[in-house]
Design an enzyme around this catalytic site. Sequence first.
Site, PDB file in Angstrom:
ATOM      1  N   GLU A  94      12.702   2.661  13.788  1.00 16.41           N
ATOM      2  CA  GLU A  94      11.693   3.673  13.429  1.00 16.41           C
ATOM      3  C   GLU A  94      10.560   3.582  14.438  1.00 16.41           C
ATOM      4  O   GLU A  94      10.701   2.915  15.464  1.00 16.41           O
ATOM      5  CB  GLU A  94      11.212   3.441  11.992  1.00 16.41           C
ATOM      6  CG  GLU A  94      10.591   2.073  11.774  1.00 16.41           C
ATOM      7  CD  GLU A  94      10.104   1.834  10.352  1.00 16.41           C
ATOM      8  OE1 GLU A  94      10.035   2.777   9.559  1.00 16.41           O
ATOM      9  OE2 GLU A  94       9.760   0.672  10.058  1.00 16.41           O
ATOM     10  N   ARG A 130      -7.597 -20.673  -1.133  1.00 18.11           N
ATOM     11  CA  ARG A 130      -6.565 -20.444  -0.128  1.00 18.11           C
ATOM     12  C   ARG A 130      -5.438 -21.473  -0.231  1.00 18.11           C
ATOM     13  O   ARG A 130      -5.660 -22.674  -0.087  1.00 18.11           O
ATOM     14  CB  ARG A 130      -7.160 -20.489   1.287  1.00 18.11           C
ATOM     15  CG  ARG A 130      -6.130 -20.124   2.338  1.00 18.11           C
ATOM     16  CD  ARG A 130      -6.693 -20.154   3.758  1.00 18.11           C
ATOM     17  NE  ARG A 130      -5.655 -19.775   4.713  1.00 18.11           N
ATOM     18  CZ  ARG A 130      -4.705 -20.600   5.145  1.00 18.11           C
ATOM     19  NH1 ARG A 130      -4.661 -21.854   4.728  1.00 18.11           N
ATOM     20  NH2 ARG A 130      -3.778 -20.161   5.986  1.00 18.11           N
ATOM     21  N   ARG A 149       8.212   4.050  -4.747  1.00 20.49           N
ATOM     22  CA  ARG A 149       8.263   3.139  -3.584  1.00 20.49           C
ATOM     23  C   ARG A 149       7.227   2.024  -3.735  1.00 20.49           C
ATOM     24  O   ARG A 149       7.487   0.876  -3.362  1.00 20.49           O
ATOM     25  CB  ARG A 149       8.030   3.916  -2.285  1.00 20.49           C
ATOM     26  CG  ARG A 149       8.201   3.044  -1.055  1.00 20.49           C
ATOM     27  CD  ARG A 149       8.156   3.838   0.230  1.00 20.49           C
ATOM     28  NE  ARG A 149       6.862   4.467   0.448  1.00 20.49           N
ATOM     29  CZ  ARG A 149       6.593   5.281   1.455  1.00 20.49           C
ATOM     30  NH1 ARG A 149       7.524   5.567   2.342  1.00 20.49           N
ATOM     31  NH2 ARG A 149       5.393   5.816   1.586  1.00 20.49           N
ATOM     32  N   HIS A 170      -0.886 -21.062   0.299  1.00 24.40           N
ATOM     33  CA  HIS A 170       0.144 -20.045   0.516  1.00 24.40           C
ATOM     34  C   HIS A 170       0.848 -19.610  -0.770  1.00 24.40           C
ATOM     35  O   HIS A 170       1.075 -18.426  -0.992  1.00 24.40           O
ATOM     36  CB  HIS A 170       1.201 -20.539   1.514  1.00 24.40           C
ATOM     37  CG  HIS A 170       0.708 -20.588   2.927  1.00 24.40           C
ATOM     38  ND1 HIS A 170      -0.425 -21.263   3.305  1.00 24.40           N
ATOM     39  CD2 HIS A 170       1.201 -20.034   4.056  1.00 24.40           C
ATOM     40  CE1 HIS A 170      -0.611 -21.124   4.604  1.00 24.40           C
ATOM     41  NE2 HIS A 170       0.363 -20.376   5.084  1.00 24.40           N
ATOM     42  N   TYR A 189       0.829  -1.197   0.000  1.00 22.02           N
ATOM     43  CA  TYR A 189       0.000   0.000   0.000  1.00 22.02           C
ATOM     44  C   TYR A 189       0.863   1.247   0.000  1.00 22.02           C
ATOM     45  O   TYR A 189       2.084   1.180   0.162  1.00 22.02           O
ATOM     46  CB  TYR A 189      -0.942  -0.001   1.208  1.00 22.02           C
ATOM     47  CG  TYR A 189      -0.292   0.336   2.534  1.00 22.02           C
ATOM     48  CD1 TYR A 189       0.557  -0.563   3.169  1.00 22.02           C
ATOM     49  CD2 TYR A 189      -0.511   1.573   3.143  1.00 22.02           C
ATOM     50  CE1 TYR A 189       1.151  -0.243   4.378  1.00 22.02           C
ATOM     51  CE2 TYR A 189       0.079   1.894   4.351  1.00 22.02           C
ATOM     52  CZ  TYR A 189       0.917   0.983   4.964  1.00 22.02           C
ATOM     53  OH  TYR A 189       1.520   1.307   6.152  1.00 22.02           O
ATOM     54  N   LYS A 199       6.416  -1.738   2.042  1.00 24.47           N
ATOM     55  CA  LYS A 199       5.208  -1.169   2.643  1.00 24.47           C
ATOM     56  C   LYS A 199       4.065  -2.157   2.403  1.00 24.47           C
ATOM     57  O   LYS A 199       3.255  -1.992   1.486  1.00 24.47           O
ATOM     58  CB  LYS A 199       4.933   0.215   2.035  1.00 24.47           C
ATOM     59  CG  LYS A 199       4.045   1.091   2.908  1.00 24.47           C
ATOM     60  CD  LYS A 199       4.124   2.536   2.490  1.00 24.47           C
ATOM     61  CE  LYS A 199       3.109   3.426   3.169  1.00 24.47           C
ATOM     62  NZ  LYS A 199       3.269   3.615   4.613  1.00 24.47           N
ATOM     63  N   LEU A 252      11.160   1.587   6.961  1.00 18.85           N
ATOM     64  CA  LEU A 252      10.520   2.009   5.714  1.00 18.85           C
ATOM     65  C   LEU A 252      11.256   3.250   5.186  1.00 18.85           C
ATOM     66  O   LEU A 252      11.501   4.181   5.954  1.00 18.85           O
ATOM     67  CB  LEU A 252       9.055   2.363   5.978  1.00 18.85           C
ATOM     68  CG  LEU A 252       8.290   2.635   4.677  1.00 18.85           C
ATOM     69  CD1 LEU A 252       7.932   1.329   3.989  1.00 18.85           C
ATOM     70  CD2 LEU A 252       7.030   3.439   4.949  1.00 18.85           C
TER      71      LEU A 252
HETATM   72  C1  LIG Z   1       6.521   2.021   9.600  1.00 20.56           C
HETATM   73  C2  LIG Z   1       6.570   3.363   8.930  1.00 20.56           C
HETATM   74  N1  LIG Z   1       7.736   4.019   8.877  1.00 20.56           N
HETATM   75  C3  LIG Z   1       7.832   5.229   8.306  1.00 20.56           C
HETATM   76  C4  LIG Z   1       6.729   5.855   7.751  1.00 20.56           C
HETATM   77  C5  LIG Z   1       6.866   7.219   7.114  1.00 20.56           C
HETATM   78  O1  LIG Z   1       6.784   7.127   5.718  1.00 20.56           O
HETATM   79  P1  LIG Z   1       6.256   8.356   4.831  1.00 20.56           P
HETATM   80  O2  LIG Z   1       7.083   9.528   5.216  1.00 20.56           O
HETATM   81  O3  LIG Z   1       6.503   7.932   3.434  1.00 20.56           O
HETATM   82  O4  LIG Z   1       4.824   8.546   5.166  1.00 20.56           O
HETATM   83  C6  LIG Z   1       5.488   5.202   7.759  1.00 20.56           C
HETATM   84  C7  LIG Z   1       4.315   5.847   7.160  1.00 20.56           C
HETATM   85  O5  LIG Z   1       3.201   5.522   7.390  1.00 20.56           O
HETATM   86  C8  LIG Z   1       5.408   3.923   8.358  1.00 20.56           C
HETATM   87  O6  LIG Z   1       4.241   3.249   8.393  1.00 20.56           O
END
Ligand SMILES: Cc1ncc(COP(=O)(O)O)c(C=O)c1O
Length: 286
Positions: free
Chosen positions: A181, A102, A54, A104, A35, A149, A205
């Site tokens: 993070e 279903r 991304r 995997h 997403y 993501k 991320l």
């Molecule tokens: C786990 C995580 N890290 C970092 C970010 C920040 O990413 P962005 O600046 O692209 O929104 C997000 C955004 O939702 C996130 O879910």
Amino acid sequence: MNADQVVHLNGELLPLADAKISVLDRGFIYGDGVYEVVPVYGRKPFRLREHLARLQRSLDGIRLANPHGADEWARLIDALVARQPCDDQAVYLQVTRGVAKRDHAFPAGVTPTVFMMSNPLVLPTREQVERGVAVVTAEDNRWHRCDLKTTSLLGNVLMRQLAADQGAAETVMFRDGFLTEASASNVLVVRGGRVLAPPKDHLILPGITYDATQEFAERAGVPFEIRPVSRDEALTADEMWLSSSTKEVLAVTTLDGRPFAGGVPGPVFRRVHAEFQAVKRSLQAA
Ligand SMILES: Cc1ncc(COP(=O)(O)O)c(C=O)c1O
């Protein structure tokens, strides 16, 4: 929830109440999808090219073909944005591996499911910007592909709930003694006037706002260094910031229930935040 809100499902714009998918969708069964969340200022998506790049990286990471080219995505997003009442929005888009019996392993010949919705952009309040926010800390126990993501967000959901349980905005995570993070934001710190940002490896991320923050910091003359940040360095930093598409940049002023970094947003934060707001205003006015 507004049942009349116009959303996008598999190429069609329709009311939310009519947007239905199969219970066998692999997004539902396995969290087998990716997403994006794209902020929209004045009906103009912010850094769309970067978000779509991304998205491509995430799709490549889960070995799913991109159902649309970048120009097509841009057109579909514009069409969705045009049907919403607000000028500032947050577009959520997700692509799953589609509907199949279903099992995997990847099914053959299945069409991916594409869903998009756009909600009013809810930015931090003035109070959050001026006073900063509270975070709690935890050991990062998520998988080792946090650079993708994906919609499989249970690790992040549980982390965010830890924060919610304590009335905090975020959970800042450490893995093996180093800052990674937060549950839905990147984390940057300031030491000695320099921003320190963890490397964009497989453990975090690669935030679009992280990159924007780097640009705005450098434009404001603030050195920005990308390197591993130890827990100790983070916990004794002069400032700590959260960055994300919907938080923009926010200062952390309470950590694990105690005042952090003097309990007020620091001077480096204020400079970079002001730069961010100036860019945003120019987009809104364009
Ligand atoms: C786990 C995580 N890290 C970092 C970010 C920040 O990413 P962005 O600046 O692209 O929104 C997000 C955004 O939702 C996130 O879910």
